[in-house]
Enzyme design. Structure first.
Site, PDB file in Angstrom:
ATOM      1  CB  CYS A 137      -0.932  -0.019   1.219  1.00 46.44           C
ATOM      2  SG  CYS A 137      -1.995   1.431   1.320  1.00 46.44           S
ATOM      3  CB  CYS A 140      -0.611   2.529   3.931  1.00 48.59           C
ATOM      4  SG  CYS A 140      -2.168   1.954   3.276  1.00 48.59           S
ATOM      5  CG  ASP A 141       3.157   1.181   4.501  1.00 53.37           C
ATOM      6  OD1 ASP A 141       2.680   1.754   5.507  1.00 53.37           O
ATOM      7  OD2 ASP A 141       2.997  -0.027   4.268  1.00 53.37           O
TER       8      ASP A 141
END
Ligand SMILES: Cc1cc2nc3c(=O)[nH]c(=O)nc-3n(C[C@H](O)[C@H](O)[C@H](O)COP(=O)(O)OP(=O)(O)OC[C@H]3O[C@@H](n4cnc5c(N)ncnc54)[C@H](O)[C@@H]3O)c2cc1C
Length: 327
Positions: A137, A140-141
């Site tokens: 992701c 997300c990261d």
């Protein structure tokens, strides 16, 4: 084997399920959450979460989900250690579901929050280095790799979108694809090829994710699909972007789905085509796929569930039917 009756039955215990439960419990719907095989959902397999509102500092995924669960229980949710293996939606409300335990669950409304799972390559090092350089992701990261060298693995829309997104954080993004052309939509490909920050490695499969001395990802072991030649690719982060699989097998033939298996809802709402059945979170959202959006649609499902119940009368024997419009 027992029968559990509730106004609001929720399948799934990720951010969508817990948020629906928090709202549902506060609206006196006495929700039951059937947690499934991954209590807490996808965030329990990650470490740092830096984009869920309300926390200035990084929080840990499992901790965040424990807090959501405690909050849902605190306001009156019943949690069940069970996995739903069968649902009966054909006769309308109340809806019936059967757990792996043999227990039966009956809810006047049903909130489906069974989420999705990122698809993984299934090669050595991938799971071991999850959260230590390997991710599924970028939204997300990606932030954790600002200024660093990253790779994206895949060739479809997801991979190209992830690569483009990562250029917000890194000037050195490499897309690694096993074929010599991409499957992504032309417009995305055009953007990708125009970006000076993205390179493409064609005809390469990732055979292994390899750690450095610090225990974090150091390089990818690659194989050329045409020559069979092995090579390595050094990078700080690798994003596996080969798609997601929504957890919707249970609903095949019972609820409308799109071509990828995501549950269909009335646009802008969590309402499925069956009155009283709502879908929230990643199971109905292939676009945003974030904890906060899952929580948001969980909230929407609970609010719509409350409105649905307000339009029903519940018989003494527990059967719901549509209230006559006497007002
Ligand atoms: C590695 C990783 C890192 C991520 N990092 C972030 C991040 O930093 N920030 C962010 O916002 N998002 C992040 N995400 C995305 C985020 O985790 C998801 O968008 C979010 O968890 C979706 O929530 P959900 O409630 O829809 O479903 P999920 O979290 O997928 O939960 C699904 C739930 O359904 C249950 N279930 C499934 N089938 C059944 C069944 N038959 N019976 C009963 N229960 C069932 C499962 O046990 C699980 O509890 C990350 C995802 C991954 C994989």
């Amino acid at each position: 084997m027992a029968t559990h009756r509730t106004k609001m039955l929720i399948i799934g215990s990720g951010p969508a399920g817990y948020s629906a439960a928090i709202y549902g419990a506060r609206a006196m719907m006495e929700p039951i959450v059937v947690q499934g095989l991954q209590p807490g959902g996808q965030l329990t397999i990650t470490t740092d979460v830096e984009n869920y509102p309300g926390f200035r500092d990084v929080v840990q995924g499992p901790w965040l989900m424990d807090e959501m669960k405690s909050q849902a229980e605190h306001v009156g949710t019943r949690m069940m250690w069970d996995t739903i293996v069968e649902v009966d939606l054909a006769n309308g409300s109340p809806f019936r579901a059967v757990g792996d335990s043999g227990d039966e669950y009956i809810g006047d409304v049903l909130v489906i929050a069974t989420g999705a799972q990122a698809k993984w390559l299934g090669v050595p090092g991938e799971q071991e280095l999850g959260g230590k350089g390997v991710s599924a992701c970028a939204t997300c990261d990606g932030f954790f790799y600002r200024g660093k060298k990253v790779a994206v693995i895949g060739g479809g829309n997801t991979a190209v979108e992830e690569a483009l997104y990562l250029t917000n954080h890194s000037d050195d993004v490499t897309l690694i694809h096993r074929r010599d052309e991409l499957r992504a939509e032309r417009i995305l490909q055009d953007r990708l090829f125009k970006s000076p920050k993205i390179k493409v490695l064609w005809n390469k499969t990732v055979e292994r994710f390899e750690a450095g001395e610090n225990g974090a990802l150091a390089q990818l072991a690659l194989r050329d699909t045409e020559t069979g030649q092995d090579s390595t690719f050094a990078c700080d982060g690798a994003f596996v972007a080969i798609g997601h699989a929504p957890s919707t097998e249970l609903f095949e033939g019972k609820l409308e789905m799109d071509a990828s298996g995501y549950l269909a809802v009335e646009p802008g709402t969590p309402k499925t085509a069956i009155p009283g059945v709502f879908a929230a979170g990643d199971v109905m959202d292939h676009t945003y796929r974030q904890a906060v959006t899952a929580a948001g649609t969980g909230c929407m499902a609970a609010l719509d569930a409350e409105r649905f119940l307000a339009g029903l009368e519940i018989d003494l024997d527990g059967h719901a039917h549509e209230a006559e419009a006497a007002e």
